[in-house]
Design a protein around this motif. Structure first.
Motif, PDB file in Angstrom:
ATOM      1  N   GLY A   7       0.782  -1.230   0.000  1.00 56.05           N
ATOM      2  CA  GLY A   7       0.000   0.000   0.000  1.00 56.05           C
ATOM      3  C   GLY A   7       0.805   1.267   0.000  1.00 56.05           C
ATOM      4  O   GLY A   7       0.241   2.366  -0.136  1.00 56.05           O
ATOM      5  N   ALA A   8       2.126   1.180   0.134  1.00 59.06           N
ATOM      6  CA  ALA A   8       2.951   2.390   0.205  1.00 59.06           C
ATOM      7  C   ALA A   8       2.895   3.200  -1.081  1.00 59.06           C
ATOM      8  O   ALA A   8       3.097   4.415  -1.062  1.00 59.06           O
ATOM      9  CB  ALA A   8       4.400   2.026   0.527  1.00 59.06           C
ATOM     10  N   THR A   9       2.624   2.534  -2.202  1.00 60.09           N
ATOM     11  CA  THR A   9       2.607   3.227  -3.487  1.00 60.09           C
ATOM     12  C   THR A   9       1.196   3.364  -4.049  1.00 60.09           C
ATOM     13  O   THR A   9       1.020   3.682  -5.223  1.00 60.09           O
ATOM     14  CB  THR A   9       3.479   2.474  -4.509  1.00 60.09           C
ATOM     15  N   ALA A  10       0.186   3.109  -3.222  1.00 58.76           N
ATOM     16  CA  ALA A  10      -1.195   3.075  -3.728  1.00 58.76           C
ATOM     17  C   ALA A  10      -1.684   4.446  -4.181  1.00 58.76           C
ATOM     18  O   ALA A  10      -2.489   4.544  -5.113  1.00 58.76           O
ATOM     19  CB  ALA A  10      -2.122   2.516  -2.655  1.00 58.76           C
ATOM     20  N   GLU A  11      -1.226   5.496  -3.539  1.00 56.49           N
ATOM     21  CA  GLU A  11      -1.691   6.823  -3.930  1.00 56.49           C
ATOM     22  C   GLU A  11      -0.563   7.832  -3.796  1.00 56.49           C
ATOM     23  O   GLU A  11       0.403   7.631  -3.048  1.00 56.49           O
ATOM     24  CB  GLU A  11      -2.887   7.250  -3.082  1.00 56.49           C
ATOM     25  N   LEU A  12      -0.713   8.902  -4.539  1.00 53.28           N
ATOM     26  CA  LEU A  12       0.309   9.948  -4.557  1.00 53.28           C
ATOM     27  C   LEU A  12       0.192  10.803  -3.297  1.00 53.28           C
ATOM     28  O   LEU A  12      -0.892  11.294  -2.975  1.00 53.28           O
ATOM     29  CB  LEU A  12       0.101  10.810  -5.798  1.00 53.28           C
ATOM     30  N   PRO A  13       1.272  10.974  -2.551  1.00 55.40           N
ATOM     31  CA  PRO A  13       1.208  11.809  -1.343  1.00 55.40           C
ATOM     32  C   PRO A  13       0.751  13.238  -1.665  1.00 55.40           C
ATOM     33  O   PRO A  13       1.112  13.806  -2.706  1.00 55.40           O
ATOM     34  CB  PRO A  13       2.651  11.795  -0.832  1.00 55.40           C
TER      35      PRO A  13
END
Length: 481
Positions: A74-80
């Motif tokens: 999940g670390a790359t699931a969405e753009l910060p």
């Protein structure tokens, strides 16, 4: 958060402390990119789905440097939130959700090489090369030629240190020799090097690029904006077409390399002498001697072509002919690249385990007159008909191993039905011994037993190096019988 207006023309002296950057991936290039950005004062967040020991070790270092790191599922699931720039590791596909989200939001996505280009010292010329096969060998030849001329050289890119680490080196370099993969080139936008070479083009990484055309177009990016020389392979018209399609600086020249007699504006071979008819004032009527075929080790035809490509790049920045020859003398081939393991009862045993696709295997097979060929492994979607058609007159026999051996067997059945084929199904530790034994029994004095698998190794071995080591060990055991 809006994108700062200076980002389009960003350089080392830009106000990076104003920028929030996400680095996608914490591998070697991602770590280097994050480290450089932190040094410049940017606010850096690194994301990676991996959460192993290597990732955690790099994360600890970056967190000490004041970067934010997010690892695991999940670390790359969405753009910060607040991201103004994404710097991606080369292996990330354009379809990755994080990169799609950035593109949809109008946020620039750079590769580590693009970042390095922005941070470079403009006074240091870059010599860049790419191709389906031969990149690393050619880069190392080029590096030796440049060093032989007294230049302080940085070798970076797809092998060696990341390009961004090379440009951030406080000591600096007189010239950078850069090997670039199609993945790295896909993520470049403003790269415009002094001179560039495309060694060859054959279908590869189609699962990543989507088509052979997209793969070739990625390779062709290396010629965009070239200042001095676009070096292409006369024997591979696709490389010349990429030069024709490129938008280069006025005055940049197309320089061909050929194993034949070179025309004006090319480097090539005359009576086993490597010659330059491109970078001398008298090129209309004469040529400069750069060395001999025997100066190239090993002197297989595709390796001579590599040497000529390296020579053309070196000559484009004024390296004298004597330094080309001296560089070839100091060059030592990497293991598992057409390396002679032993000669037993008049039969030569050659390890070219690095030939992991049909194009590389075809080049290897062309170096020998009579071959017992050991091939097979993971085909990665490759087809072998053209390879078999080109090599069939040289084949004494074929020993097939690995998961996709049947694909090569079918191509041999279609195009070389008279060539004896031995198919081995075992994948245990002794599989390579059985392959070497079968090849030895098929070979005659004067033949070459050639491991040039044309396939990846991971069905039986951890990597191509382990496969080559297993072959060499099996040959030595056979010699001891």
């Amino acid at each position: 958060m809006s994108r700062p207006p200076w980002l389009a023309d960003a350089a080392r002296e830009s106000p990076w402390s104003e920028l929030s950057v996400v680095v996608a991936g914490i591998g070697v290039s991602g770590f280097a990119a994050a480290d450089a950005l932190v040094q410049l004062g940017a606010r850096v967040t690194v994301v990676d789905e991996g959460d192993g020991d290597d990732q955690r070790e790099r994360a600890n270092i970056l967190e000490i440097l004041d970067a934010t790191v997010r690892l695991g599922g999940g670390a790359t699931a969405e753009l910060p939130a607040g991201t103004q720039l994404v710097v991606t590791s080369p292996g990330w596909r354009p379809t990755a959700p994080l990169l799609v989200a950035a593109a949809d939001a109008g946020i620039p996505v750079w590769g580590e090489v693009e970042l390095a280009w922005r941070l470079r010292d403009p006074a240091t010329p870059w010599l860049a090369l790419t191709g389906t096969n031969g990149k690393t060998t050619t880069l190392r030849m080029l590096t030796e030629m440049l060093r032989a001329s007294g230049l302080r050289v940085g070798a970076a890119g797809n092998v060696g240190e990341p390009v961004v680490s090379a440009v951030m080196d406080p000591v600096g370099h007189d010239v950078l020799a850069v090997e670039l993969s199609s993945f790295q080139l896909h993520w470049t936008h403003s790269l415009a090097v002094r001179s560039a070479a495309v060694l060859n083009i054959a279908p590869d990484h189609l699962d990543w690029h989507g088509s052979a055309g997209e793969y070739a177009a990625a390779k062709g990016r290396i010629y965009q904006g070239v200042e001095t020389a676009c070096v292409y392979n006369v024997a591979d018209p696709a490389t010349e077409q990429l030069v024709r399609d490129a938008d280069v600086v006025e005055g940049a020249r197309a320089i061909g390399f050929t194993l034949g007699i070179p025309a004006v504006g090319m480097v090539g071979v005359v009576d086993d002498v490597l010659v330059d008819r491109a970078f001398i004032a008298e090129r209309q009527t004469s040529a400069a001697e750069l060395g001999t075929v025997d100066d190239v080790q090993p002197a297989a035809p595709h390796n001579v072509a590599n040497a000529l490509a390296a020579a053309a790049l070196a000559r484009s920045v004024g390296v004298p002919p004597v330094a080309v020859r001296d560089g070839l003398h100091t060059f030592t081939p990497d293991p598992h690249r057409v390396a002679t393991v032993a000669t037993i009862d008049g039969v030569r045993y050659v390890d070219d385990s690095k030939a992991t696709n049909p194009h590389a295997a075809a080049a290897s097979l062309q170096a020998y007159e009579s071959v017992v060929w050991i091939a097979g492994g993971l085909a990665k979607g490759a087809v072998f008909d053209e390879l078999v058609i080109g090599a069939r007159e040289r084949l004494r026999g074929v020993v097939l191993i690995g998961a996709d051996r049947h694909i090569i067997k079918e191509a041999l059945g279609r195009h070389a039905p008279d060539v004896p084929v031995i198919e081995l199904s075992g994948t245990d530790n002794m599989a390579m011994d059985r392959a070497v034994q079968a090849a030895a029994e098929a070979a005659h004095a004067g033949d070459t037993v050639l491991l040039a698998p044309a396939c990846a190794s991971m069905d039986m071995f951890a990597n191509y190096a382990r496969r080559g080591d297993a072959f060499a060990a099996a040959v030595h055991r056979h010699d001891g019988h």
